[in-house]
Design a protein around this motif. Structure first.
Motif, short mmCIF file in Angstrom:
data_model
loop_
_atom_site.label_atom_id
_atom_site.label_comp_id
_atom_site.label_asym_id
_atom_site.label_seq_id
_atom_site.Cartn_x
_atom_site.Cartn_y
_atom_site.Cartn_z
N TYR A 1 0.82 -1.22 0.00
CA TYR A 1 0.00 0.00 0.00
C TYR A 1 0.86 1.27 0.00
O TYR A 1 0.50 2.26 -0.65
CB TYR A 1 -0.95 0.00 1.19
CG TYR A 1 -1.80 1.25 1.23
CD1 TYR A 1 -2.84 1.42 0.31
CD2 TYR A 1 -1.54 2.28 2.13
CE1 TYR A 1 -3.60 2.58 0.30
CE2 TYR A 1 -2.31 3.44 2.13
CZ TYR A 1 -3.34 3.58 1.22
OH TYR A 1 -4.09 4.73 1.20
N GLU B 1 0.26 4.30 -2.52
CA GLU B 1 -0.03 5.66 -2.04
C GLU B 1 1.03 6.65 -2.52
O GLU B 1 0.70 7.78 -2.92
CB GLU B 1 -0.11 5.67 -0.51
CG GLU B 1 -0.51 7.03 0.06
CD GLU B 1 -0.66 7.00 1.56
OE1 GLU B 1 -1.62 7.60 2.08
OE2 GLU B 1 0.19 6.37 2.24
N ASP C 1 0.26 9.91 -4.87
CA ASP C 1 0.59 11.28 -4.45
C ASP C 1 1.45 11.97 -5.49
O ASP C 1 1.29 13.19 -5.74
CB ASP C 1 1.30 11.26 -3.09
CG ASP C 1 0.37 10.89 -1.94
OD1 ASP C 1 -0.86 10.99 -2.11
OD2 ASP C 1 0.89 10.51 -0.87
N LEU D 1 -7.20 2.85 -0.88
CA LEU D 1 -6.74 4.19 -1.25
C LEU D 1 -7.92 5.13 -1.46
O LEU D 1 -7.91 6.28 -1.01
CB LEU D 1 -5.90 4.10 -2.52
CG LEU D 1 -5.24 5.40 -2.99
CD1 LEU D 1 -4.11 5.80 -2.05
CD2 LEU D 1 -4.68 5.24 -4.40
N LYS E 1 -8.41 8.55 0.49
CA LYS E 1 -8.16 9.80 -0.24
C LYS E 1 -9.43 10.55 -0.61
O LYS E 1 -9.37 11.73 -0.97
CB LYS E 1 -7.36 9.49 -1.52
CG LYS E 1 -5.98 8.90 -1.27
CD LYS E 1 -5.04 9.88 -0.59
CE LYS E 1 -3.63 9.32 -0.45
NZ LYS E 1 -2.69 10.27 0.17
#
Length: 252
Positions: free
Chosen positions: A70, A74, A78, A102, A106
Protein backbone atom coordinates in the motif's frame (compact mmCIF):
# COMPACT_ATOMS: atom_id res chain seq x y z
CA UNK A 1 17.55 -10.94 -7.52
CA UNK A 2 16.92 -9.84 -11.15
CA UNK A 3 13.41 -8.97 -12.26
CA UNK A 4 11.31 -11.42 -14.23
CA UNK A 5 10.78 -10.43 -17.90
CA UNK A 6 8.06 -7.79 -18.15
CA UNK A 7 8.01 -7.04 -14.41
CA UNK A 8 9.51 -3.59 -14.82
CA UNK A 9 7.43 -0.66 -13.60
CA UNK A 10 6.06 1.65 -16.28
CA UNK A 11 5.58 5.42 -16.23
CA UNK A 12 4.39 7.85 -18.86
CA UNK A 13 4.16 11.63 -18.53
CA UNK A 14 1.10 12.76 -20.46
CA UNK A 15 -1.62 15.31 -19.89
CA UNK A 16 -3.35 16.67 -16.78
CA UNK A 17 -5.36 13.49 -16.20
CA UNK A 18 -3.51 10.67 -14.48
CA UNK A 19 -4.06 6.94 -14.02
CA UNK A 20 -2.54 4.76 -11.32
CA UNK A 21 -2.47 1.13 -12.52
CA UNK A 22 -2.09 -1.65 -9.96
CA UNK A 23 -1.36 -5.35 -10.50
CA UNK A 24 -2.46 -8.27 -8.36
CA UNK A 25 -1.06 -10.61 -5.70
CA UNK A 26 1.96 -12.67 -6.90
CA UNK A 27 1.62 -10.94 -10.29
CA UNK A 28 3.61 -8.13 -11.86
CA UNK A 29 3.25 -5.10 -14.15
CA UNK A 30 3.33 -7.56 -17.07
CA UNK A 31 -0.36 -8.29 -16.44
CA UNK A 32 -1.22 -4.59 -16.72
CA UNK A 33 1.30 -3.22 -19.23
CA UNK A 34 -1.01 -3.33 -22.30
CA UNK A 35 -3.72 -1.49 -20.33
CA UNK A 36 -1.21 1.10 -19.10
CA UNK A 37 0.09 1.62 -22.63
CA UNK A 38 -3.46 2.05 -23.94
CA UNK A 39 -4.00 4.80 -21.36
CA UNK A 40 -0.72 6.44 -22.33
CA UNK A 41 -1.71 6.36 -26.00
CA UNK A 42 -4.86 8.24 -25.00
CA UNK A 43 -2.65 11.05 -23.65
CA UNK A 44 -3.02 10.21 -19.97
CA UNK A 45 -0.23 10.36 -17.43
CA UNK A 46 0.33 6.80 -16.21
CA UNK A 47 2.04 5.14 -13.26
CA UNK A 48 2.27 1.34 -13.11
CA UNK A 49 4.47 0.45 -10.12
CA UNK A 50 5.99 -2.91 -9.20
CA UNK A 51 4.65 -3.81 -5.75
CA UNK A 52 7.27 -4.80 -3.14
CA UNK A 53 8.14 -8.49 -3.12
CA UNK A 54 6.78 -9.06 -6.63
CA UNK A 55 8.50 -9.67 -9.94
CA UNK A 56 11.50 -11.62 -8.59
CA UNK A 57 10.93 -14.84 -6.57
CA UNK A 58 8.07 -15.81 -4.27
CA UNK A 59 10.33 -15.91 -1.21
CA UNK A 60 10.78 -12.13 -1.55
CA UNK A 61 7.02 -11.63 -1.30
CA UNK A 62 6.81 -13.72 1.86
CA UNK A 63 8.75 -11.12 3.87
CA UNK A 64 6.49 -8.23 2.82
CA UNK A 65 3.08 -7.24 4.18
CA UNK A 66 0.09 -5.32 2.84
CA UNK A 67 1.39 -2.10 4.37
CA UNK A 68 4.46 -2.37 2.12
CA UNK A 69 2.34 -2.81 -1.00
CA UNK A 70 0.00 0.00 0.00
CA UNK A 71 2.81 2.45 0.75
CA UNK A 72 4.02 2.06 -2.83
CA UNK A 73 0.52 2.58 -4.22
CA UNK A 74 -0.03 5.66 -2.04
CA UNK A 75 3.35 7.15 -2.96
CA UNK A 76 2.69 6.75 -6.68
CA UNK A 77 -0.77 8.25 -6.28
CA UNK A 78 0.59 11.28 -4.45
CA UNK A 79 3.18 11.83 -7.18
CA UNK A 80 0.51 11.72 -9.87
CA UNK A 81 -1.78 14.00 -7.86
CA UNK A 82 0.96 16.66 -7.68
CA UNK A 83 1.08 16.95 -11.46
CA UNK A 84 -2.48 16.04 -12.47
CA UNK A 85 -5.85 17.70 -12.09
CA UNK A 86 -7.59 14.32 -11.77
CA UNK A 87 -6.34 10.83 -10.93
CA UNK A 88 -8.14 7.55 -11.69
CA UNK A 89 -7.36 4.06 -10.43
CA UNK A 90 -7.17 1.03 -12.76
CA UNK A 91 -6.62 -2.27 -10.96
CA UNK A 92 -6.75 -6.06 -11.12
CA UNK A 93 -7.49 -8.50 -8.30
CA UNK A 94 -5.56 -7.53 -5.14
CA UNK A 95 -4.70 -4.31 -6.90
CA UNK A 96 -8.41 -3.58 -6.59
CA UNK A 97 -8.25 -4.21 -2.86
CA UNK A 98 -5.37 -1.75 -2.49
CA UNK A 99 -7.19 0.75 -4.71
CA UNK A 100 -10.35 0.55 -2.63
CA UNK A 101 -8.33 1.21 0.52
CA UNK A 102 -6.74 4.19 -1.25
CA UNK A 103 -10.14 5.48 -2.38
CA UNK A 104 -11.50 5.23 1.16
CA UNK A 105 -8.48 7.14 2.48
CA UNK A 106 -8.16 9.80 -0.24
CA UNK A 107 -11.83 10.57 -0.85
CA UNK A 108 -12.51 13.13 -3.59
CA UNK A 109 -8.84 13.17 -4.62
CA UNK A 110 -9.63 9.91 -6.44
CA UNK A 111 -11.80 10.71 -9.47
CA UNK A 112 -12.95 7.16 -10.21
CA UNK A 113 -12.06 3.48 -10.14
CA UNK A 114 -11.97 0.80 -12.84
CA UNK A 115 -11.61 -2.61 -11.19
CA UNK A 116 -11.15 -5.97 -12.90
CA UNK A 117 -12.08 -9.03 -10.83
CA UNK A 118 -11.22 -7.27 -7.57
CA UNK A 119 -10.38 -9.30 -4.50
CA UNK A 120 -12.50 -8.06 -1.59
CA UNK A 121 -13.26 -11.39 0.06
CA UNK A 122 -10.82 -14.29 0.34
CA UNK A 123 -11.94 -17.33 -1.68
CA UNK A 124 -13.27 -20.42 0.05
CA UNK A 125 -12.65 -21.21 3.71
CA UNK A 126 -9.03 -22.38 3.64
CA UNK A 127 -7.78 -18.86 4.41
CA UNK A 128 -9.12 -19.30 7.95
CA UNK A 129 -6.23 -21.69 8.59
CA UNK A 130 -3.58 -19.22 7.41
CA UNK A 131 -2.68 -17.92 10.91
CA UNK A 132 -1.44 -21.42 11.79
CA UNK A 133 -0.53 -23.01 8.45
CA UNK A 134 1.79 -20.17 7.41
CA UNK A 135 4.13 -21.17 10.24
CA UNK A 136 4.21 -24.79 9.06
CA UNK A 137 4.26 -24.45 5.26
CA UNK A 138 5.89 -21.47 3.52
CA UNK A 139 3.89 -21.68 0.30
CA UNK A 140 1.21 -23.46 -1.70
CA UNK A 141 0.75 -23.88 -5.48
CA UNK A 142 0.41 -20.59 -7.33
CA UNK A 143 -2.63 -18.85 -8.78
CA UNK A 144 -0.96 -17.18 -11.77
CA UNK A 145 -2.00 -17.43 -15.42
CA UNK A 146 -5.73 -17.98 -15.01
CA UNK A 147 -6.24 -16.91 -18.63
CA UNK A 148 -8.53 -18.45 -21.25
CA UNK A 149 -6.40 -17.17 -24.11
CA UNK A 150 -3.65 -19.68 -24.97
CA UNK A 151 0.07 -19.04 -24.51
CA UNK A 152 -0.29 -16.03 -22.21
CA UNK A 153 2.06 -15.46 -19.28
CA UNK A 154 1.14 -12.77 -16.74
CA UNK A 155 4.58 -12.80 -15.11
CA UNK A 156 3.41 -14.23 -11.80
CA UNK A 157 4.83 -16.62 -9.25
CA UNK A 158 4.35 -20.38 -9.40
CA UNK A 159 3.94 -20.47 -5.60
CA UNK A 160 1.64 -18.58 -3.22
CA UNK A 161 3.61 -17.38 -0.16
CA UNK A 162 1.47 -17.87 2.93
CA UNK A 163 2.79 -15.16 5.24
CA UNK A 164 1.98 -12.64 2.51
CA UNK A 165 -1.40 -14.29 1.86
CA UNK A 166 -2.23 -13.98 5.55
CA UNK A 167 -1.43 -10.27 5.41
CA UNK A 168 -3.65 -9.88 2.35
CA UNK A 169 -6.48 -11.59 4.26
CA UNK A 170 -6.05 -9.03 7.03
CA UNK A 171 -6.38 -6.23 4.47
CA UNK A 172 -9.61 -7.72 3.10
CA UNK A 173 -11.20 -7.41 6.54
CA UNK A 174 -10.06 -3.79 6.86
CA UNK A 175 -11.34 -2.84 3.40
CA UNK A 176 -14.67 -4.58 3.91
CA UNK A 177 -15.27 -2.29 6.88
CA UNK A 178 -14.21 0.74 4.81
CA UNK A 179 -16.39 0.09 1.76
CA UNK A 180 -19.16 2.52 2.81
CA UNK A 181 -16.51 5.26 2.63
CA UNK A 182 -16.01 4.57 -1.08
CA UNK A 183 -18.13 7.13 -2.93
CA UNK A 184 -16.28 7.54 -6.24
CA UNK A 185 -17.66 6.44 -9.62
CA UNK A 186 -16.92 2.77 -10.25
CA UNK A 187 -16.66 0.70 -13.42
CA UNK A 188 -16.42 -2.99 -12.53
CA UNK A 189 -15.36 -5.70 -14.96
CA UNK A 190 -16.09 -9.24 -13.79
CA UNK A 191 -15.35 -12.62 -15.36
CA UNK A 192 -18.09 -15.21 -14.69
CA UNK A 193 -15.41 -17.91 -15.23
CA UNK A 194 -12.91 -16.66 -12.66
CA UNK A 195 -10.97 -19.50 -11.00
CA UNK A 196 -9.19 -17.24 -8.50
CA UNK A 197 -11.69 -14.71 -7.12
CA UNK A 198 -15.33 -15.81 -6.69
CA UNK A 199 -18.32 -13.72 -7.75
CA UNK A 200 -19.13 -13.24 -4.06
CA UNK A 201 -16.23 -10.80 -3.87
CA UNK A 202 -17.78 -8.38 -6.39
CA UNK A 203 -21.22 -8.92 -4.88
CA UNK A 204 -19.91 -7.84 -1.49
CA UNK A 205 -18.23 -4.81 -3.04
CA UNK A 206 -21.37 -3.66 -4.84
CA UNK A 207 -23.56 -4.19 -1.78
CA UNK A 208 -21.45 -2.04 0.56
CA UNK A 209 -19.99 0.88 -1.36
CA UNK A 210 -21.72 4.25 -1.24
CA UNK A 211 -21.00 5.13 -4.89
CA UNK A 212 -24.02 6.10 -6.95
CA UNK A 213 -22.29 6.07 -10.35
CA UNK A 214 -21.71 2.31 -10.71
CA UNK A 215 -21.60 0.04 -13.76
CA UNK A 216 -20.76 -3.65 -13.98
CA UNK A 217 -19.66 -5.31 -17.22
CA UNK A 218 -19.12 -9.03 -17.73
CA UNK A 219 -16.01 -10.45 -19.37
CA UNK A 220 -17.75 -13.50 -20.78
CA UNK A 221 -14.74 -14.87 -22.70
CA UNK A 222 -12.08 -14.34 -20.04
CA UNK A 223 -10.81 -15.89 -16.82
CA UNK A 224 -9.29 -14.02 -13.86
CA UNK A 225 -6.51 -12.10 -15.64
CA UNK A 226 -8.94 -10.49 -18.04
CA UNK A 227 -6.49 -7.67 -18.78
CA UNK A 228 -4.50 -10.16 -20.91
CA UNK A 229 -7.44 -12.23 -22.09
CA UNK A 230 -10.04 -12.19 -24.89
CA UNK A 231 -11.92 -9.25 -23.35
CA UNK A 232 -8.88 -7.02 -22.84
CA UNK A 233 -9.83 -4.56 -25.57
CA UNK A 234 -13.31 -4.19 -24.06
CA UNK A 235 -11.68 -3.33 -20.74
CA UNK A 236 -9.30 -0.84 -22.32
CA UNK A 237 -11.99 0.88 -24.39
CA UNK A 238 -14.50 0.90 -21.55
CA UNK A 239 -12.07 2.32 -19.03
CA UNK A 240 -10.92 5.10 -21.35
CA UNK A 241 -14.52 5.98 -22.14
CA UNK A 242 -15.19 6.10 -18.39
CA UNK A 243 -12.29 8.52 -17.91
CA UNK A 244 -13.37 10.70 -20.83
CA UNK A 245 -16.92 10.94 -19.48
CA UNK A 246 -15.80 11.94 -16.01
CA UNK A 247 -13.14 14.40 -17.13
CA UNK A 248 -15.64 16.09 -19.44
CA UNK A 249 -18.13 16.29 -16.58
CA UNK A 250 -15.49 17.82 -14.31
CA UNK A 251 -14.67 20.50 -16.90
CA UNK A 252 -18.35 21.24 -17.41
Amino acid sequence: MPLMPGAEPYHHHGGPVGVLVCHGFTGSPASMRPWAEAAAAEGLSVSLPLLPGHGTQWQDLNVTRWQDWYSTVEREFDLLAKDCEQVFLFALSMGGLLSLHLAAQKGAAVSGLVLVNPLVRMPGQSHRALPLVRHLVPSLPGIANDVAKPDVNEGGYTRTPLHAAHSMAQLTRLVQAELPQVTQPLLLFRSPQDHVVPAASSELLLSRISSTDVEEKLCERSFHVATLDHDAEMIFDGSLGFVRRLTTAAKG
